[in-house]
Motif scaffolding. Structure first.
Motif, mmCIF file in Angstrom:
data_model
loop_
_atom_site.group_PDB
_atom_site.id
_atom_site.type_symbol
_atom_site.label_atom_id
_atom_site.label_comp_id
_atom_site.label_asym_id
_atom_site.label_seq_id
_atom_site.Cartn_x
_atom_site.Cartn_y
_atom_site.Cartn_z
ATOM 1 N N LEU A 124 6.657 -1.672 -6.020
ATOM 2 C CA LEU A 124 7.066 -2.846 -5.250
ATOM 3 C C LEU A 124 6.939 -4.058 -6.173
ATOM 4 O O LEU A 124 5.857 -4.570 -6.408
ATOM 5 N N MET A 125 8.060 -4.468 -6.727
ATOM 6 C CA MET A 125 8.070 -5.519 -7.744
ATOM 7 C C MET A 125 7.617 -6.858 -7.174
ATOM 8 O O MET A 125 7.832 -7.162 -6.016
ATOM 9 N N GLN A 126 6.994 -7.639 -8.044
ATOM 10 C CA GLN A 126 6.534 -8.975 -7.677
ATOM 11 C C GLN A 126 7.724 -9.917 -7.516
ATOM 12 O O GLN A 126 8.818 -9.655 -8.010
ATOM 13 N N ALA A 127 7.493 -11.021 -6.844
ATOM 14 C CA ALA A 127 8.533 -12.040 -6.659
ATOM 15 C C ALA A 127 8.872 -12.679 -8.005
ATOM 16 O O ALA A 127 8.020 -12.770 -8.881
ATOM 17 N N ARG A 138 13.079 -7.734 0.888
ATOM 18 C CA ARG A 138 13.879 -7.298 2.033
ATOM 19 C C ARG A 138 13.035 -6.367 2.887
ATOM 20 O O ARG A 138 12.171 -5.664 2.401
ATOM 21 N N SER A 139 13.336 -6.335 4.171
ATOM 22 C CA SER A 139 12.623 -5.416 5.058
ATOM 23 C C SER A 139 13.072 -3.991 4.776
ATOM 24 O O SER A 139 14.230 -3.746 4.440
ATOM 25 N N PRO A 140 12.151 -3.025 4.930
ATOM 26 C CA PRO A 140 12.551 -1.633 4.743
ATOM 27 C C PRO A 140 13.451 -1.190 5.901
ATOM 28 O O PRO A 140 13.069 -1.277 7.057
ATOM 29 N N ASP A 141 14.664 -0.761 5.591
ATOM 30 C CA ASP A 141 15.551 -0.295 6.651
ATOM 31 C C ASP A 141 15.561 1.233 6.665
ATOM 32 O O ASP A 141 15.150 1.886 5.703
ATOM 33 N N ARG A 142 16.024 1.803 7.755
ATOM 34 C CA ARG A 142 15.998 3.264 7.919
ATOM 35 C C ARG A 142 16.802 3.976 6.846
ATOM 36 O O ARG A 142 16.401 5.033 6.364
ATOM 37 N N SER A 188 4.312 -11.948 3.041
ATOM 38 C CA SER A 188 3.222 -10.983 3.175
ATOM 39 C C SER A 188 3.467 -9.982 4.301
ATOM 40 O O SER A 188 3.089 -8.820 4.193
ATOM 41 N N GLN A 189 4.107 -10.405 5.391
ATOM 42 C CA GLN A 189 4.407 -9.474 6.478
ATOM 43 C C GLN A 189 5.430 -8.443 6.034
ATOM 44 O O GLN A 189 5.319 -7.259 6.353
ATOM 45 N N ARG A 190 6.434 -8.872 5.289
ATOM 46 C CA ARG A 190 7.456 -7.949 4.796
ATOM 47 C C ARG A 190 6.836 -6.937 3.827
ATOM 48 O O ARG A 190 7.146 -5.750 3.858
ATOM 49 N N LEU A 191 5.931 -7.407 2.961
ATOM 50 C CA LEU A 191 5.239 -6.510 2.041
ATOM 51 C C LEU A 191 4.405 -5.492 2.818
ATOM 52 O O LEU A 191 4.402 -4.306 2.500
ATOM 53 N N GLN A 192 3.719 -5.959 3.871
ATOM 54 C CA GLN A 192 2.936 -5.049 4.714
ATOM 55 C C GLN A 192 3.848 -4.032 5.396
ATOM 56 O O GLN A 192 3.492 -2.859 5.522
ATOM 57 N N ASP A 193 5.034 -4.451 5.824
ATOM 58 C CA ASP A 193 5.999 -3.519 6.416
ATOM 59 C C ASP A 193 6.364 -2.419 5.429
ATOM 60 O O ASP A 193 6.462 -1.238 5.799
ATOM 61 N N TRP A 194 6.575 -2.784 4.157
ATOM 62 C CA TRP A 194 6.886 -1.791 3.127
ATOM 63 C C TRP A 194 5.715 -0.834 2.935
ATOM 64 O O TRP A 194 5.900 0.378 2.833
ATOM 65 N N HIS A 195 4.496 -1.386 2.860
ATOM 66 C CA HIS A 195 3.317 -0.526 2.695
ATOM 67 C C HIS A 195 3.237 0.501 3.823
ATOM 68 O O HIS A 195 3.016 1.692 3.581
#
Length: 70
Positions: free
Chosen positions: A28-31, A4-8, A39-46
């Motif tokens: 950040l758990m693996q799928a 999921r995308s990181p929300d505020r 990968s974009q969502r993971l980068q957003d979390w990072h």
């Protein structure tokens, strides 16, 4: 979870909890088997966690959980 995308709200809660803790790590758990992470969502979390100044990893922080340090 990075699926999921990181929300505020989630980031605000993580930030607030980290201010009350002596040390904070985010795992950040693996799928699940047979699925892939976006990968974009993971980068957003990072980026979001870096913005909070929190350490994050994609492997289980077992040593830290057991001993209080990496």
């Amino acid at each position: 979870a990075p699926r999921r995308s990181p929300d505020r709200g989630t980031l605000a809660l993580i930030g607030e909890l980290s201010r009350c803790a002596a040390s904070t790590r985010v795992w950040l758990m693996q799928a699940p088997a047979g699925q892939a992470l976006d990968s974009q969502r993971l980068q957003d979390w990072h980026q979001a966690l870096d913005g909070l100044g929190l350490i994050h990893a994609s492997s289980a922080p077992l040593s830290w959980l057991e001993n209080g340090h990496d």
